[in-house]
Design a protein around this motif. Sequence first.
Motif, PDB file in Angstrom:
ATOM      1  N   GLY A 164      -4.793  20.809  24.736  1.00 44.96           N
ATOM      2  CA  GLY A 164      -4.401  20.389  26.224  1.00 44.96           C
ATOM      3  C   GLY A 164      -4.688  21.364  27.209  1.00 44.96           C
ATOM      4  O   GLY A 164      -4.220  21.238  28.197  1.00 44.96           O
ATOM      5  N   TYR A 165      -5.533  22.328  26.979  1.00 42.48           N
ATOM      6  CA  TYR A 165      -5.743  23.392  27.887  1.00 42.48           C
ATOM      7  C   TYR A 165      -7.459  23.351  28.231  1.00 42.48           C
ATOM      8  O   TYR A 165      -8.075  24.275  27.433  1.00 42.48           O
ATOM      9  CB  TYR A 165      -5.367  24.712  27.699  1.00 42.48           C
ATOM     10  N   LEU A 188       0.287  16.465  26.844  1.00 44.81           N
ATOM     11  CA  LEU A 188       0.114  17.367  28.126  1.00 44.81           C
ATOM     12  C   LEU A 188       1.278  17.794  28.819  1.00 44.81           C
ATOM     13  O   LEU A 188       1.311  18.488  29.890  1.00 44.81           O
ATOM     14  CB  LEU A 188      -1.033  16.803  28.916  1.00 44.81           C
ATOM     15  N   TYR A 190       4.428  15.725  31.458  1.00 42.62           N
ATOM     16  CA  TYR A 190       4.396  15.057  32.535  1.00 42.62           C
ATOM     17  C   TYR A 190       3.941  16.113  33.846  1.00 42.62           C
ATOM     18  O   TYR A 190       4.264  17.058  33.663  1.00 42.62           O
ATOM     19  CB  TYR A 190       5.680  14.466  32.959  1.00 42.62           C
ATOM     20  N   GLY A 213       6.463  17.006  24.426  1.00 43.43           N
ATOM     21  CA  GLY A 213       6.358  18.001  23.374  1.00 43.43           C
ATOM     22  C   GLY A 213       6.289  17.614  21.728  1.00 43.43           C
ATOM     23  O   GLY A 213       6.749  18.718  20.907  1.00 43.43           O
ATOM     24  N   ARG A 249      15.134  23.436  32.993  1.00 46.60           N
ATOM     25  CA  ARG A 249      14.585  22.332  32.875  1.00 46.60           C
ATOM     26  C   ARG A 249      15.926  21.030  33.138  1.00 46.60           C
ATOM     27  O   ARG A 249      15.793  19.938  33.222  1.00 46.60           O
ATOM     28  CB  ARG A 249      14.387  21.641  31.329  1.00 46.60           C
TER      29      ARG A 249
HETATM   30  N1  UDP Z   1       0.657  21.337  27.526  1.00 47.63           N
HETATM   31  C1  UDP Z   1      -0.893  20.916  27.402  1.00 47.63           C
HETATM   32  N2  UDP Z   1      -1.630  21.199  28.534  1.00 47.63           N
HETATM   33  C2  UDP Z   1      -1.012  21.627  29.806  1.00 47.63           C
HETATM   34  C3  UDP Z   1       0.309  21.689  29.644  1.00 47.63           C
HETATM   35  C4  UDP Z   1       1.137  21.552  28.659  1.00 47.63           C
HETATM   36  O1  UDP Z   1      -1.138  20.623  26.386  1.00 47.63           O
HETATM   37  O2  UDP Z   1      -1.753  21.647  30.682  1.00 47.63           O
HETATM   38  C5  UDP Z   1       1.611  20.756  26.203  1.00 47.63           C
HETATM   39  C6  UDP Z   1       2.310  21.861  26.082  1.00 47.63           C
HETATM   40  O3  UDP Z   1       1.759  22.837  25.113  1.00 47.63           O
HETATM   41  C7  UDP Z   1       3.511  21.259  25.155  1.00 47.63           C
HETATM   42  C8  UDP Z   1       3.416  19.961  25.939  1.00 47.63           C
HETATM   43  O4  UDP Z   1       2.191  19.800  26.640  1.00 47.63           O
HETATM   44  O5  UDP Z   1       3.059  20.939  23.715  1.00 47.63           O
HETATM   45  C9  UDP Z   1       4.666  19.819  27.076  1.00 47.63           C
HETATM   46  O6  UDP Z   1       5.912  19.806  26.391  1.00 47.63           O
HETATM   47  P1  UDP Z   1       7.147  19.876  26.996  1.00 47.63           P
HETATM   48  O7  UDP Z   1       8.105  20.211  25.928  1.00 47.63           O
HETATM   49  O8  UDP Z   1       7.224  20.586  28.410  1.00 47.63           O
HETATM   50  O9  UDP Z   1       7.285  18.418  27.390  1.00 47.63           O
HETATM   51  P2  UDP Z   1       8.379  17.220  27.560  1.00 47.63           P
HETATM   52  O10 UDP Z   1       8.209  16.781  26.397  1.00 47.63           O
HETATM   53  O11 UDP Z   1       9.320  17.741  28.213  1.00 47.63           O
HETATM   54  O12 UDP Z   1       7.737  16.343  28.577  1.00 47.63           O
END
Ligand code: UDP
Length: 264
Positions: A164-165, A188, A190, A213, A249
């Motif tokens: 995702g980067y 990725l 939100y 996540g 959070r």
């Molecule tokens: N992530 C990503 N690219 C980015 C930002 C975040 O792939 O530019 C991934 C991050 O590594 C994680 C996921 O997105 O695996 C986000 O997880 P988080 O727990 O913040 O998400 P939530 O479940 O709270 O929406």
Amino acid sequence: MINPHVQLLKTFTYRKLIISNKELTLTLSKTITILNLPFINTTNQQFISNLQKKITTKQNTFIVTANPEIAVYAYDHPQFQKLVQTADYITPDGIGIIKASQIIQQPLKERITGFDTLTSLLEIANNSSLKVYLLGAKPEVLQKTVKNVKKKYPKLQLVGSHDGYFSDDQEIVADIKQLQPNIVAVALGYPKQEEFIAQHRQLCPAIWIGVGGSFDVLSGTVKRAPKIFQKLNLEWLYRFISHPSRLSRFKNLPRFIYLVKHVH
Ligand code: UDP
């Protein structure tokens, strides 16, 4: 880790016979609006049955699994709110959304999380050898996720994946267009995942789902809360205890409750 959908999937063939299409459509057309977002008011079981139908008929489907944080973010960012409103399904992902529905006296049936929905979709894909594309998480997390998914769901076709980067999505877009997966799981976080899906969902008639996540859990990098925490609706507390840095959070929660009480 116990997935509440597993039993359902085991008995899916039988249930398919007793839940009519009309019944499913009616069930899922009923929504409860919280902070301008129409949440589906159904059970995990009926939701998954419906998704199975969408896959079979190759209907392009966008799922947002929304927790209070996403709801507040959408409230504060009208453009993102509009984008989320274009989703086919917005599911209540988090006890906070369920509590909010009780506050406005329109109780939602149950929590439908991104993680549980994703694992159910992977089960379906495994049972029917469907094509799956995984997008998101850090490279090493994605690598472990791919390995674990291949091991646990050997019959699904994991046709592609990308971490995702990335700064340019052209390679990913070309891949998805060519591979035509049945399920695209986008992890990725939100608002990136929903923005990516809204922009690219026409690439193929898949189930497109933002799963936050979830790859961190599927890879074994982050543990999901033990069953007892899940049962008591204290998953958030477990996450907080195991990762105190996530405190920030929760900062939007009081405002979420305030808005729920005053916006309706
Ligand atoms: N992530 C990503 N690219 C980015 C930002 C975040 O792939 O530019 C991934 C991050 O590594 C994680 C996921 O997105 O695996 C986000 O997880 P988080 O727990 O913040 O998400 P939530 O479940 O709270 O929406």
